[in-house]
Scaffold this active site. Structure first.
Site, PDB file in Angstrom:
ATOM      1  N   LYS A 162       0.820  -1.215   0.000  1.00  0.00           N
ATOM      2  CA  LYS A 162       0.000   0.000   0.000  1.00  0.00           C
ATOM      3  C   LYS A 162       0.858   1.271   0.000  1.00  0.00           C
ATOM      4  O   LYS A 162       0.570   2.214  -0.735  1.00  0.00           O
ATOM      5  CB  LYS A 162      -0.930  -0.016   1.220  1.00  0.00           C
ATOM      6  N   ARG A 192      -9.194   3.688   9.534  1.00  0.00           N
ATOM      7  CA  ARG A 192      -8.869   2.324   9.949  1.00  0.00           C
ATOM      8  C   ARG A 192     -10.115   1.601  10.459  1.00  0.00           C
ATOM      9  O   ARG A 192     -10.084   0.412  10.679  1.00  0.00           O
ATOM     10  CB  ARG A 192      -7.841   2.318  11.076  1.00  0.00           C
ATOM     11  N   ARG A 248      11.339 -14.266   6.483  1.00  0.00           N
ATOM     12  CA  ARG A 248      12.703 -13.787   6.694  1.00  0.00           C
ATOM     13  C   ARG A 248      13.514 -14.705   7.616  1.00  0.00           C
ATOM     14  O   ARG A 248      13.051 -15.109   8.672  1.00  0.00           O
ATOM     15  CB  ARG A 248      12.635 -12.381   7.287  1.00  0.00           C
ATOM     16  N   ARG A 283      13.439 -14.459  13.478  1.00  0.00           N
ATOM     17  CA  ARG A 283      13.142 -13.589  14.620  1.00  0.00           C
ATOM     18  C   ARG A 283      11.753 -13.910  15.153  1.00  0.00           C
ATOM     19  O   ARG A 283      10.864 -14.264  14.375  1.00  0.00           O
ATOM     20  CB  ARG A 283      13.139 -12.127  14.141  1.00  0.00           C
ATOM     21  N   ARG A 316      -0.338 -10.233  13.930  1.00  0.00           N
ATOM     22  CA  ARG A 316      -0.142  -8.836  13.532  1.00  0.00           C
ATOM     23  C   ARG A 316      -1.094  -8.472  12.393  1.00  0.00           C
ATOM     24  O   ARG A 316      -1.691  -7.396  12.371  1.00  0.00           O
ATOM     25  CB  ARG A 316       1.318  -8.627  13.102  1.00  0.00           C
TER      26      ARG A 316
END
Ligand code: AMP
Length: 212
Positions: free
Chosen positions: A13, A88, A127, A160, A171
């Site tokens: 975005k 939001r 990652r 991580r 999240r």
């Protein structure tokens, strides 16, 4: 023309907002950028916002809405704007609708960059980091020659905590546009869903076409 850009984290975005602003001459209003600017300048608003931003939570509606309304009251927003990161939720959407209606305007388009959850988790969560030398890899975009082992030094690769799939999914749930918000714009007929699982250029072209 007033446009709202919607999309989950990982949908591209931010990148698309910059491209559209450059191509369309629309004023780019990003509440995230405004908060970050306030944090950098250590304003009262910045200090308050930081306590929420650091936790990945939304800044309270009343604070966010008054900041946004002040911004669109300035002369450079008279002809239109593209909102990125706002609204939001439905409360924020209604506040924006009311403010625009008071000046005889409305949201002309709400553009949703749609990407499936599984794809977002792969993008955000792929990652891997070398425990020994810190080299970065991405499972899909930039994988090591041998899974779990660093190409450079042979060290072990690890993920991580906040890149683990379960954490990334949590999240996402917290930060993706709520269904009620999407429905708010669908109901008023301004929603356009753009397939975000394509190249950056193809997505930009579709967004510009939807703006017309
Ligand atoms: P963004 O750059 O849009 O991801 O925003 C970064 C952070 O700023 C978010 O995680 C929130 O803490 C805050 N923020 C940005 N826009 C809003 C909004 N419309 N309402 C509440 N908080 C926001």
């Amino acid at each position: 023309m007033f446009i709202v850009l919607l999309g989950p984290p990982g949908a591209g975005k931010g990148t698309q907002a910059q491209r559209i602003a450059a191509a369309s001459q629309l004023l780019h209003v990003s509440t995230g950028d405004m908060f970050r600017e306030n944090v950098k300048n250590e304003t009262g608003l910045g200090k308050l916002a930081k306590t929420y931003m650091d936790r990945g939570d939304l800044v309270p509606d009343e604070v966010t809405i008054s900041m946004l309304l002040e911004r669109i009251g300035r002369p450079d927003a008279a002809a239109g704007a593209m909102f990125d990161g706002f609204p939001r939720n439905v409360v924020q959407a209604r506040a924006l609708d009311d403010a625009l209606a008071a000046r005889g305007s409305r949201i002309d388009r709400a553009l949703l960059i749609a990407v499936a959850d599984a794809e977002l988790v792969a993008r955000l969560g792929g990652r891997w980091i070398c425990r020994n030398c810190g080299a970065l890899y991405h499972e899909r975009n930039d994988p090591p020659k041998q899974a779990g082992t660093c190409d450079r030094c042979g060290g072990d690769l690890y993920q991580r905590d906040d890149d683990l799939p379960a954490v990334v999914s949590a999240r996402l749930e917290k930060q993706k546009p709520p269904e009620a918000l999407i429905e708010h714009y669908r109901a008023s007929g301004v929603l356009r869903e753009i397939d975000g699982e394509r190249s950056l250029d193809a997505v930009t072209a579709s967004l510009l076409e939807a703006i017309g």
